[in-house]
Design a protein around this motif. Structure first.
Motif, mmCIF file in Angstrom:
data_model
loop_
_atom_site.group_PDB
_atom_site.id
_atom_site.type_symbol
_atom_site.label_atom_id
_atom_site.label_comp_id
_atom_site.label_asym_id
_atom_site.label_seq_id
_atom_site.Cartn_x
_atom_site.Cartn_y
_atom_site.Cartn_z
ATOM 1 N N GLY A 350 2.862 -27.157 -13.692
ATOM 2 C CA GLY A 350 2.341 -25.963 -14.346
ATOM 3 C C GLY A 350 1.286 -25.332 -13.472
ATOM 4 N N ARG A 351 0.828 -24.170 -13.875
ATOM 5 C CA ARG A 351 -0.216 -23.509 -13.103
ATOM 6 C C ARG A 351 -1.155 -22.760 -14.027
ATOM 7 N NH1 ARG A 351 0.637 -17.939 -11.350
ATOM 8 N NH2 ARG A 351 2.392 -17.014 -12.485
ATOM 9 N N LYS A 352 -2.349 -22.584 -13.527
ATOM 10 C CA LYS A 352 -3.359 -21.846 -14.281
ATOM 11 C C LYS A 352 -4.094 -20.961 -13.284
ATOM 12 C CE LYS A 352 -7.266 -22.381 -17.441
ATOM 13 N NZ LYS A 352 -8.152 -23.331 -18.138
ATOM 14 N N ASN A 353 -4.082 -19.669 -13.541
ATOM 15 C CA ASN A 353 -4.670 -18.721 -12.611
ATOM 16 C C ASN A 353 -5.557 -17.754 -13.377
ATOM 17 O OD1 ASN A 353 -5.274 -16.786 -10.678
ATOM 18 N ND2 ASN A 353 -3.268 -16.935 -9.690
ATOM 19 N N ALA A 354 -6.823 -17.736 -13.035
ATOM 20 C CA ALA A 354 -7.766 -16.861 -13.745
ATOM 21 C C ALA A 354 -7.412 -15.388 -13.559
ATOM 22 C CB ALA A 354 -9.185 -17.115 -13.249
ATOM 23 N N LYS A 355 -6.748 -15.056 -12.458
ATOM 24 C CA LYS A 355 -6.433 -13.660 -12.189
ATOM 25 C C LYS A 355 -5.323 -13.127 -13.095
ATOM 26 C CE LYS A 355 -7.872 -13.820 -7.347
ATOM 27 N NZ LYS A 355 -7.454 -13.653 -5.927
ATOM 28 N N SER A 356 -4.568 -14.033 -13.702
ATOM 29 C CA SER A 356 -3.492 -13.598 -14.591
ATOM 30 C C SER A 356 -3.905 -13.683 -16.060
ATOM 31 C CB SER A 356 -2.242 -14.442 -14.340
ATOM 32 O OG SER A 356 -2.507 -15.817 -14.611
ATOM 33 N N SER A 357 -5.180 -13.562 -16.334
ATOM 34 C CA SER A 357 -5.696 -13.653 -17.695
ATOM 35 C C SER A 357 -5.173 -12.501 -18.542
ATOM 36 C CB SER A 357 -7.232 -13.636 -17.664
ATOM 37 O OG SER A 357 -7.746 -13.495 -18.963
#
Length: 374
Positions: A350-357
């Motif tokens: 999985g991934r978590k990216n603050a820019k895709s909030s």
């Protein structure tokens, strides 16, 4: 257009990879076990092969034994180069501390590839000593026994004393009484080392393991008392090694120079009393994990050759000043040998990216508190 050079610069791979890692024209990570472009492995090719296999599941740990061989050659070569440059009449002895990596296959590779340099082992427990004895270490290669030593550990070391070049290092002063007691009972003349506490301290994350408050090592008064005990019993010839360790991952070359000045001076004084053969500078040779070449905890502000040069030059200078024979220089490089040789590959789940909030800017009518929170 994004290029291979852009990837190399972005990730700094040639700064921290030490020649063993790079990026090819396809943009893939490659391993160069001998630092030669002609002998490289594309990691994506390996991953594709592993995905086809029914016997392998991720995560997978890859080992490159050729890198172990190259590291042993480089470290030994750096010291031998310094010895030749400064016309040092002694020699160098590499040692691998088993606690750094106790995997059987790793130790076997190190013994195999290090045989041409007569590489020895350092152990810290009875279990490690048993493992080292089972792996066919060359008879004249030093086997250094450190750590806390109970009766079983000491009796085992002394029982194979005449079959291996075992040196039992006194880490705590009280150990000398047990060593001499069991050696006398078994009819053995032991080879003893003495670990001293230096006033000089290391640098980086493990700075607390050195200095006056270090857990292991003899103070000046304890070292003098140990020499008196050996002299009183006619066993001065048993003392074969002076040892110190100011910490792992030493980041600043000035720390190395300060420690070497102090340790070499102690060696010179003791050498006038006892026929010591080895000066063991311990571990601490740093790995530049982030490639910054600075004295930060994950880096080092010196090269391998600079480290070797400073050690050899300092020992030679002080021995000349004190008019004593040059010792065999011993170093216990564990991290510097093993750090580069393995690579862990795992699947991303999985991934978590603050820019895709999903957060959207508030509208003009929103309360000021909402605006502040955004």
């Amino acid at each position: 257009m994004w290029t291979t050079e852009d990837s190399i610069e972005l990730y700094g791979i040639e700064k921290w990879g030490n020649g063993y890692f790079s990026v090819n024209d396809n943009g893939n990570i490659i391993i160069l076990p001998k630092k030669s472009p002609e002998q490289s492995v594309d990691i994506m090719d390996l991953i594709e092969e592993m995905e086809k296999s029914r016997d392998l599941e991720f995560p997978v740990l890859l080992r490159f034994p050729q890198i172990l061989e190259d590291r042993i050659d480089e470290i030994t070569g750096a010291f031998m180069g310094a010895i030749e440059e400064f016309d040092y009449s002694g020699t160098y002895q590499p040692i691998f501390p088993m606690k750094v990596n106790q995997r059987k296959e790793v130790i076997e590779y190190i013994i195999k590839f290090g045989a041409k340099h007569n590489i020895g082992m350092e152990v810290g427990t009875k279990a490690e000593l048993l493992a080292a004895l089972s792996l066919g270490l060359p008879r004249d290669a030093p086997l250094i026994c450190n750590g806390y030593k109970d009766e079983d550990y000491l009796r085992l070391a002394l029982s194979v004393h005449n079959l291996n070049n075992i040196i039992i290092v006194v880490d705590l002063f009280e150990e000398i009484y047990d060593i001499l007691k069991y050696a006398d009972a078994m009819g053995v003349v032991p080879r003893v080392g003495m670990r001293v506490k230096l006033f000089a301290r290391g640098s980086g994350r493990w700075v607390e393991s050195g200095g006056e408050s270090a857990k292991f090592g003899l103070s000046t008064s304890e070292a003098l008392e140990l020499l008196r005990i050996l002299d009183e019993r006619g066993l001065k010839g048993c003392l074969k090694m002076l040892h110190f360790h100011i910490g792992s991952q030493i980041t600043d070359i000035r720390t190395v120079k300060n420690a070497m000045n102090e340790a070499a001076r102690i060696y010179a004084k003791v050498r006038k009393i006892c026929d010591i053969k080895y000066l063991n500078v311990g571990g601490g040779l740093s790995v530049d994990y982030n490639g910054s070449n600075t004295a930060t905890p994950s880096s080092a502000n010196y090269s391998l050759q600079e480290y070797a040069n400073d050690v050899v030059y300092t020992v030679q200078k002080i021995c000349d000043d004190e008019e004593v024979p040059y010792p065999t220089i011993v170093s216990e490089s564990g991290r510097a040998i093993a750090a580069y040789h393995s690579l862990l590959i795992f699947k991303i789940i999985g991934r978590k990216n603050a820019k895709s909030s999903p957060l959207h800017p508030p509208d003009d009518e929103a309360p000021i508190q909402i605006d502040d929170l955004c």
